[in-house]
Design a protein around this motif. Structure first.
Motif, PDB file in Angstrom:
ATOM      1  N   HIS A  51     -49.587  17.985  35.412  1.00  0.00           N
ATOM      2  CA  HIS A  51     -51.024  17.869  35.656  1.00  0.00           C
ATOM      3  C   HIS A  51     -51.894  18.570  34.622  1.00  0.00           C
ATOM      4  CE1 HIS A  51     -50.070  16.101  39.507  1.00  0.00           C
ATOM      5  NE2 HIS A  51     -49.411  17.182  39.899  1.00  0.00           N
ATOM      6  N   SER A  52     -51.352  19.507  33.876  1.00  0.00           N
ATOM      7  CA  SER A  52     -52.160  20.306  32.961  1.00  0.00           C
ATOM      8  C   SER A  52     -52.244  19.685  31.570  1.00  0.00           C
ATOM      9  CB  SER A  52     -51.587  21.723  32.828  1.00  0.00           C
ATOM     10  OG  SER A  52     -51.747  22.453  34.011  1.00  0.00           O
ATOM     11  N   THR A  57     -58.814  22.365  32.249  1.00  0.00           N
ATOM     12  CA  THR A  57     -59.606  21.163  32.465  1.00  0.00           C
ATOM     13  C   THR A  57     -60.150  21.147  33.887  1.00  0.00           C
ATOM     14  OG1 THR A  57     -57.571  19.984  33.073  1.00  0.00           O
ATOM     15  CG2 THR A  57     -58.333  19.746  30.794  1.00  0.00           C
ATOM     16  N   LEU A  58     -61.050  20.208  34.145  1.00  0.00           N
ATOM     17  CA  LEU A  58     -61.569  19.985  35.490  1.00  0.00           C
ATOM     18  C   LEU A  58     -60.903  18.751  36.073  1.00  0.00           C
ATOM     19  CD1 LEU A  58     -65.401  20.586  34.909  1.00  0.00           C
ATOM     20  CD2 LEU A  58     -63.708  22.206  35.766  1.00  0.00           C
ATOM     21  N   ILE A  74     -60.659  23.806  38.756  1.00  0.00           N
ATOM     22  CA  ILE A  74     -60.208  24.145  37.412  1.00  0.00           C
ATOM     23  C   ILE A  74     -58.686  24.125  37.404  1.00  0.00           C
ATOM     24  CG2 ILE A  74     -60.135  25.918  35.613  1.00  0.00           C
ATOM     25  CD1 ILE A  74     -62.786  26.985  36.695  1.00  0.00           C
ATOM     26  N   ARG A  75     -58.111  23.348  36.515  1.00  0.00           N
ATOM     27  CA  ARG A  75     -56.661  23.346  36.321  1.00  0.00           C
ATOM     28  C   ARG A  75     -56.360  24.153  35.056  1.00  0.00           C
ATOM     29  NH1 ARG A  75     -52.035  22.367  39.094  1.00  0.00           N
ATOM     30  NH2 ARG A  75     -52.955  20.464  39.958  1.00  0.00           N
ATOM     31  N   GLU A  90     -49.068  20.483  23.596  1.00  0.00           N
ATOM     32  CA  GLU A  90     -49.495  19.104  23.374  1.00  0.00           C
ATOM     33  C   GLU A  90     -48.337  18.129  23.610  1.00  0.00           C
ATOM     34  OE1 GLU A  90     -51.893  16.222  23.136  1.00  0.00           O
ATOM     35  OE2 GLU A  90     -52.726  18.216  22.702  1.00  0.00           O
ATOM     36  N   THR A  91     -47.130  18.538  23.205  1.00  0.00           N
ATOM     37  CA  THR A  91     -45.956  17.690  23.439  1.00  0.00           C
ATOM     38  C   THR A  91     -45.730  17.469  24.928  1.00  0.00           C
ATOM     39  OG1 THR A  91     -44.866  18.385  21.393  1.00  0.00           O
ATOM     40  CG2 THR A  91     -43.449  17.543  23.149  1.00  0.00           C
ATOM     41  N   ILE A  92     -45.824  18.544  25.718  1.00  0.00           N
ATOM     42  CA  ILE A  92     -45.645  18.425  27.171  1.00  0.00           C
ATOM     43  C   ILE A  92     -46.685  17.472  27.754  1.00  0.00           C
ATOM     44  CG2 ILE A  92     -45.742  19.653  29.369  1.00  0.00           C
ATOM     45  CD1 ILE A  92     -44.728  22.136  27.887  1.00  0.00           C
ATOM     46  N   ALA A  93     -47.955  17.674  27.383  1.00  0.00           N
ATOM     47  CA  ALA A  93     -49.032  16.856  27.943  1.00  0.00           C
ATOM     48  C   ALA A  93     -48.895  15.389  27.547  1.00  0.00           C
ATOM     49  CB  ALA A  93     -50.381  17.407  27.501  1.00  0.00           C
ATOM     50  N   SER A  94     -48.449  15.123  26.331  1.00  0.00           N
ATOM     51  CA  SER A  94     -48.371  13.748  25.845  1.00  0.00           C
ATOM     52  C   SER A  94     -47.246  12.950  26.484  1.00  0.00           C
ATOM     53  CB  SER A  94     -48.207  13.738  24.322  1.00  0.00           C
ATOM     54  OG  SER A  94     -46.962  14.311  23.940  1.00  0.00           O
TER      55      SER A  94
END
Length: 302
Positions: A51-52, A57-58, A74-75, A90-94
């Protein structure tokens, strides 16, 4: 200043999220910013691999309805996790979403220390595992790669009956892994001891202490300041789960209790309530160490 105050009052979620996304900056730590936001009704959610984003982020707040649903939560971001660099975050989020721990390990190829930090932070909660279960598997997960057949990772299932972390352990884990906690303030765990010592909360002191009376307040030291123009006076900011209090240490108290004042993350302060220019302070007469969760650090002499 007016614009910042207006934003904080009308859009506290966005205001706090922006401050957290630009750390380190300013006077207050992420722990203090999060605690203040929660006292103003803001929901703060922990970092999570599904989720992050890299930065805070909101997002829609779970469990809210009606007008309250319009207020986001707020996350916390992944980049705040110990040892996790911007590129790794960034790798995790992508690659989101992830099915399970093995899927996460295969597609991110992160080293064991980073996996352990994510596990300690509770960032695998959306995968249905507890912190201890994820910590148990972290070392083996680090050896998982795309060269292995899916489902062949060895012994990723933690032993049955592995105890979950207590609330205190989770707070300690949060502070170690991210420097802040989305769930509890460290002083909350010391509240029973503070009650036995007759200590007031910071909020009760600010709104109910009678000037000239002897009182006690306990909390986390967020700042120590000793301006050259203050004639040797030490100013301490003390925070608990209800707010902050200004502590004034006169030179004779500072000289007598210098080691305690400088060497402890938490303090129990006895002194006299003083109201001046509309603000109430605690003029210290005695400082006592207060044991809190490790990992909490003050911002001193800035």
């Amino acid at each position: 200043m007016y614009a910042s105050a207006w934003l904080k009052h009308h859009y506290p979620e966005a205001f706090t999220c922006a401050l957290l996304a630009n750390q380190p900056m300013g006077f207050y730590s992420p722990l203090t910013l999060i605690a203040d936001a929660k006292r103003h009704g803001v929901t703060v959610l922990p970092a999570d691999v599904n989720h992050s984003s890299p930065q805070p982020t909101l997002e829609p707040c779970p469990g809210r309805s009606g007008e309250a649903a319009a207020r986001p939560a707020i996350r916390l971001g992944l980049a705040a996790v110990r040892g996790l660099g911007p590129d790794q975050a960034e790798t995790i989020a992508s690659h989101q979403p992830y099915r399970d721990l093995e899927d996460f390990a295969r597609r991110t190829a992160l080293p064991a220390p980073v996996l352990e930090a994510l596990a300690t932070a509770g960032a695998f909660a959306s995968l249905g595992v507890t912190r201890r279960q994820a910590l148990w598997s972290a070392g083996l997960l680090a050896r998982t790669s795309d060269a292995m057949l899916p489902g062949t990772a060895p012994a990723l299932t933690a032993p049955a009956g592995l105890p979950e972390m207590t609330a205190i352990e989770e707070t300690i884990a949060d502070l170690w892994a991210t420097g802040a906690s989305a769930t509890t303030h460290p002083v909350q765990h010391a509240r029973p001891h503070l009650v036995r010592c007759g200590a007031m909360t910071c909020a009760d002191f600010k709104h109910g202490a009678t000037p000239g009376t002897m009182v006690a307040v306990g909390g986390l030291v967020t700042h120590r300041q000793r301006p050259p123009t203050a004639g040797g006076v030490l100013f301490i900011s003390l925070e608990d789960e209800t707010g902050l209090v200004n502590i004034i240490c006169q030179p004779h108290v500072w000289e007598r209790q210098r080691r305690i004042a400088l060497g402890n993350a938490g303090l129990l302060v006895h002194g006299t309530a003083e109201r001046r220019d509309g603000a109430i302070n605690l003029v210290a007469t005695r400082l006592t160490p207060l044991t809190l969760a490790p990992g909490t650090r003050s911002r001193d002499f800035r």
